[in-house]
Motif scaffolding. Structure first.
Motif, PDB file in Angstrom:
ATOM      1  N   LEU A 133      -9.946   7.439 -12.344  1.00  0.00           N
ATOM      2  CA  LEU A 133     -10.845   9.431 -11.916  1.00  0.00           C
ATOM      3  C   LEU A 133     -10.805   9.934 -13.316  1.00  0.00           C
ATOM      4  N   THR A 134     -10.145  10.492 -14.235  1.00  0.00           N
ATOM      5  CA  THR A 134     -10.201  10.945 -15.475  1.00  0.00           C
ATOM      6  C   THR A 134     -12.369  10.175 -16.181  1.00  0.00           C
TER       7      THR A 134
ATOM      8  N   ALA B 264       0.548  -1.494   0.157  1.00  0.00           N
ATOM      9  CA  ALA B 264       0.166   0.203  -0.395  1.00  0.00           C
ATOM     10  C   ALA B 264       0.832   1.796  -0.377  1.00  0.00           C
ATOM     11  N   ASN B 265       2.098   0.785   0.441  1.00  0.00           N
ATOM     12  CA  ASN B 265       2.512   2.407   0.882  1.00  0.00           C
ATOM     13  C   ASN B 265       3.296   2.615  -0.602  1.00  0.00           C
ATOM     14  N   LYS B 266       4.443   1.328  -0.706  1.00  0.00           N
ATOM     15  CA  LYS B 266       4.748   1.996  -1.689  1.00  0.00           C
ATOM     16  C   LYS B 266       4.599   1.697  -3.133  1.00  0.00           C
ATOM     17  N   SER B 267       3.827   0.471  -3.546  1.00  0.00           N
ATOM     18  CA  SER B 267       3.292   0.498  -5.163  1.00  0.00           C
ATOM     19  C   SER B 267       2.188   0.744  -5.383  1.00  0.00           C
ATOM     20  N   THR B 268       1.624   0.104  -7.135  1.00  0.00           N
ATOM     21  CA  THR B 268       0.843   0.777  -7.190  1.00  0.00           C
ATOM     22  C   THR B 268      -0.056  -0.575  -7.372  1.00  0.00           C
ATOM     23  N   TYR B 269      -1.369  -0.273  -8.040  1.00  0.00           N
ATOM     24  CA  TYR B 269      -2.463  -1.055  -8.342  1.00  0.00           C
ATOM     25  C   TYR B 269      -1.592  -1.789  -9.555  1.00  0.00           C
ATOM     26  N   LEU B 270      -0.951  -1.469 -10.752  1.00  0.00           N
ATOM     27  CA  LEU B 270      -0.943  -2.625 -11.745  1.00  0.00           C
ATOM     28  C   LEU B 270       0.121  -3.476 -10.822  1.00  0.00           C
ATOM     29  N   GLU B 271       0.731  -2.493 -10.213  1.00  0.00           N
ATOM     30  CA  GLU B 271       2.463  -3.425 -10.195  1.00  0.00           C
ATOM     31  C   GLU B 271       1.358  -4.052  -9.436  1.00  0.00           C
ATOM     32  N   VAL B 272       0.530  -4.557  -8.341  1.00  0.00           N
ATOM     33  CA  VAL B 272       0.998  -5.182  -7.891  1.00  0.00           C
ATOM     34  C   VAL B 272      -0.418  -6.388  -8.558  1.00  0.00           C
ATOM     35  N   SER B 273      -1.077  -5.898  -8.914  1.00  0.00           N
ATOM     36  CA  SER B 273      -1.860  -6.742 -10.838  1.00  0.00           C
ATOM     37  C   SER B 273      -0.921  -7.887 -10.914  1.00  0.00           C
ATOM     38  N   TYR B 274       0.065  -7.340 -11.587  1.00  0.00           N
ATOM     39  CA  TYR B 274       1.038  -8.139 -12.215  1.00  0.00           C
ATOM     40  C   TYR B 274       1.731  -8.981 -11.148  1.00  0.00           C
ATOM     41  N   LEU B 275       1.457  -8.418  -9.897  1.00  0.00           N
ATOM     42  CA  LEU B 275       2.434  -9.921  -8.850  1.00  0.00           C
ATOM     43  C   LEU B 275       1.452 -10.922  -8.590  1.00  0.00           C
TER      44      LEU B 275
ATOM     45  N   ASP C 176      -5.495   4.985  -5.017  1.00  0.00           N
ATOM     46  CA  ASP C 176      -4.411   3.346  -5.774  1.00  0.00           C
ATOM     47  C   ASP C 176      -4.278   3.051  -4.433  1.00  0.00           C
ATOM     48  N   ILE C 177      -4.343   3.427  -3.201  1.00  0.00           N
ATOM     49  CA  ILE C 177      -4.499   2.573  -2.355  1.00  0.00           C
ATOM     50  C   ILE C 177      -5.989   1.547  -1.720  1.00  0.00           C
ATOM     51  N   LEU C 178      -6.818   2.572  -2.048  1.00  0.00           N
ATOM     52  CA  LEU C 178      -7.768   1.412  -1.639  1.00  0.00           C
ATOM     53  C   LEU C 178      -7.886   0.068  -3.095  1.00  0.00           C
ATOM     54  N   LEU C 179      -7.105   0.423  -3.763  1.00  0.00           N
ATOM     55  CA  LEU C 179      -7.563  -0.670  -5.230  1.00  0.00           C
ATOM     56  C   LEU C 179      -6.493  -2.148  -4.839  1.00  0.00           C
TER      57      LEU C 179
ATOM     58  N   TYR D 282      -9.114   7.927 -21.443  1.00  0.00           N
ATOM     59  CA  TYR D 282      -7.811   7.180 -21.045  1.00  0.00           C
ATOM     60  C   TYR D 282      -6.818   7.708 -21.461  1.00  0.00           C
ATOM     61  N   ASN D 283      -6.166   8.955 -20.981  1.00  0.00           N
ATOM     62  CA  ASN D 283      -4.777   9.658 -20.804  1.00  0.00           C
ATOM     63  C   ASN D 283      -3.714   8.505 -20.662  1.00  0.00           C
ATOM     64  N   GLU D 284      -2.586   8.434 -21.695  1.00  0.00           N
ATOM     65  CA  GLU D 284      -1.733   6.962 -21.457  1.00  0.00           C
ATOM     66  C   GLU D 284      -0.396   7.505 -20.523  1.00  0.00           C
ATOM     67  N   GLU D 285      -0.401   8.826 -19.663  1.00  0.00           N
ATOM     68  CA  GLU D 285       0.727   9.565 -19.304  1.00  0.00           C
ATOM     69  C   GLU D 285      -0.133   9.823 -17.708  1.00  0.00           C
ATOM     70  N   ARG D 286      -1.529   8.950 -17.688  1.00  0.00           N
ATOM     71  CA  ARG D 286      -1.893   9.296 -16.171  1.00  0.00           C
ATOM     72  C   ARG D 286      -1.600   7.514 -15.989  1.00  0.00           C
ATOM     73  N   SER D 287      -1.337   7.730 -14.414  1.00  0.00           N
ATOM     74  CA  SER D 287      -1.359   6.359 -13.674  1.00  0.00           C
ATOM     75  C   SER D 287      -2.523   5.654 -13.467  1.00  0.00           C
TER      76      SER D 287
END
Ligand code: ACO
Length: 430
Positions: free
Chosen positions: A201-202, A80-91, A222-225, A190-195
């Motif tokens: 949210l976009t 939750a502190n260091k990763s992101t949802y897509l990285e966690v999904s990969y994991l 992102d943390i909630l996801l 969707y905007n490719e530049e964004r997380s």
């Protein structure tokens, strides 16, 4: 599964069964009951699965007494502190954290699938204005099975991977379509530049192209996801596995998971918490509602409290409470009445003997609605966002299950308490 030399003997009259004990890599061992019925004629009886491990899995580990949650061995607090949802999904899907190029390819594969078929878009025009978003999500994911069925071979790992990326890509677009439909607004682009969280949210709010993303919101989302991404064999994941074990279409199995998640005892609790807090209304009413929750003749329960597995604290609730402080602080809403009420309710319940004796603590659903509301998301969408996050867990568990060449259909038995055999009596003689 690793097997220890330990066994348990079970004797029924003159019949006996030697039940082997299988050790987990971490956590409790299990008694293998596969031969029990053959040896003794007995079945086990555990209707709510309080003592039953339904499968082998390498994805997520929970220790409910210690408040531990790990995805593939990584503590939820670190993710939750260091990763992101897509990285966690990969994991979750691959079992290991990605290198930069692996994450970038993963992200591309999800993005590539974020386009809805025009027929599917039409489906949304058929819902009544007051349709619940969870019903809409369940129907639209089930409708994916009408598009993707002829070409899916669920025994082919490449087809399973294609399903995984397709459902991960489609889900945010379906959820954003539902959000904008109930709000009467236009979906953003969707905007490719964004997380990933920024893009959600976009898609939700940027239909007019002038939405400014608040970084505190996108980080909290992102943390909630991440916190909702998986939770081992919970009710919805078990529904996906059981449904999927018949060999059904995987989108249909995910729709079954969404149906299970909707219930207020499971993911639907986040919406129910906000309804409950509104009903309580003011701190002065808390004692009345605490008494109602303790009264066995009253169906009222403290929503967002209690958990089948966590008997100490839910680590996700601790993280979300902290995020509530951050989000509301950033909005200069430190005294947000709903959050204040939730905090006071928690404090009073945690000091009440009824809740202490039963190890009842706030769960993941208790505080999440406070953050969603602050972002401008209506309560009917809370469980839908939970489903969006949990899709990676469901799809990962489905893929893990399908990898097993010896997979058998899930088929529990029952304790029959009905009539003994009797003869049919014609209607004029009854
Ligand atoms: N309010 C009041 N009493 C409760 C609550 C509650 N929220 N939760 C459990 N209890 C009581 C039960 O009545 C029972 O009392 P008893 O021993 O006197 O009969 C005791 O605590 C044990 O509860 P069980 O119902 O046996 O616990 P179980 O593991 O079956 O249920 C559940 C867990 C469904 C989460 C339950 O605690 C509940 O309904 N909570 C409210 C709904 C909720 O927040 N659900 C979200 C869970 S998290 C998730 O799924 C994402």
């Amino acid at each position: 599964m690793p097997s220890s030399k330990k066994t348990i003997s079970l004797i029924n009259d003159s019949l006996s069964s030697e039940l082997s004990i299988k050790d987990a890599s971490v956590g409790p061992s299990v008694v293998d009951l596969a031969n029990l019925n053959k040896d003794t004629g007995l079945f086990t009886f555990d209707p709510s699965y309080s003592s039953t491990a339904s499968c082998e899995s390498k994805v997520t580990y929970i220790d409910g007494d210690e408040g531990i949650l790990e995805y593939r061995g990584y503590p939820i607090e670190q993710l939750a502190n260091k990763s992101t949802y897509l990285e966690v999904s990969y994991l979750l899907f691959n079992g290991e954290l990605p290198k930069k190029e692996e994450l970038s390819e993963f992200r591309h594969n999800v993005k590539h699938n974020m386009v809805l078929d025009s027929n599917l878009k039409q489906l949304f025009t058929g819902f009544l204005p007051n349709a619940h978003p969870m019903g809409m999500l369940m129907s639209s994911v089930a409708a994916l099975s009408t598009i993707y069925h002829e070409d899916i071979d669920i025994r082919n790992p490449h087809h399973r991977e294609a399903f995984f990326f397709n459902v991960l890509g489609k889900m945010p677009v379906l959820v954003a379509t539902i959000f904008n439909q109930i709000n009467g607004t236009k979906i953003g682009s969707y905007n490719e530049e964004r997380s990933y969280a920024e893009n959600i949210l976009t898609l939700f709010f940027d239909g007019r192209g002038d939405y400014e993303i608040n970084p505190v919101f996108s980080q909290a989302l992102d943390i909630l996801l991440v916190l909702h991404a998986d939770h081992e064999q919970n009710c919805s994941t078990s529904s996906v596995r059981l449904t999927g074990s018949s060999g059904t279409n995987p989108y249909a199995a995910i729709a079954a998971g969404i149906a299970a998640l909707w219930g207020p005892s499971h993911g639907g609790a986040n919406e129910a918490v906000v309804r409950m807090l509104k009903e309580i209304g003011s701190p002065k009413n808390i004692p009345t509602y605490i008494e109602k929750a303790k009264d066995k003749s009253d169906p009222f329960k403290l929503m967002g409290f209690g958990h089948r597995v966590y008997k100490n604290f839910d680590p996700r609730a601790t993280i979300i409470r902290g995020e509530c402080h951050k989000v509301l602080g950033q909005l200069n809403q430190d005294n947000n009445p709903m959050f204040e009420l939730a905090l006071q309710l928690e404090e009073i319940a945690l000091n009440d003997q009824y809740f202490v004796d039963r190890n009842l603590y706030p769960n993941v659903d208790f505080y999440s609605g406070v953050i969603y509301q602050a972002m401008g998301i209506p309560k009917e969408m809370f469980t839908v966002i939970f489903a969006l996050a949990r899709t990676v867990g469901w799809a990962t568990h489905w893929c893990e299950m399908m990898e097993n060449p010896a997979l058998k259909i899930g088929r529990p038995r029952q304790l029959y308490l009905g009539s003994e055999k009797r003869d049919y009596i014609s209607i004029d003689q009854r």
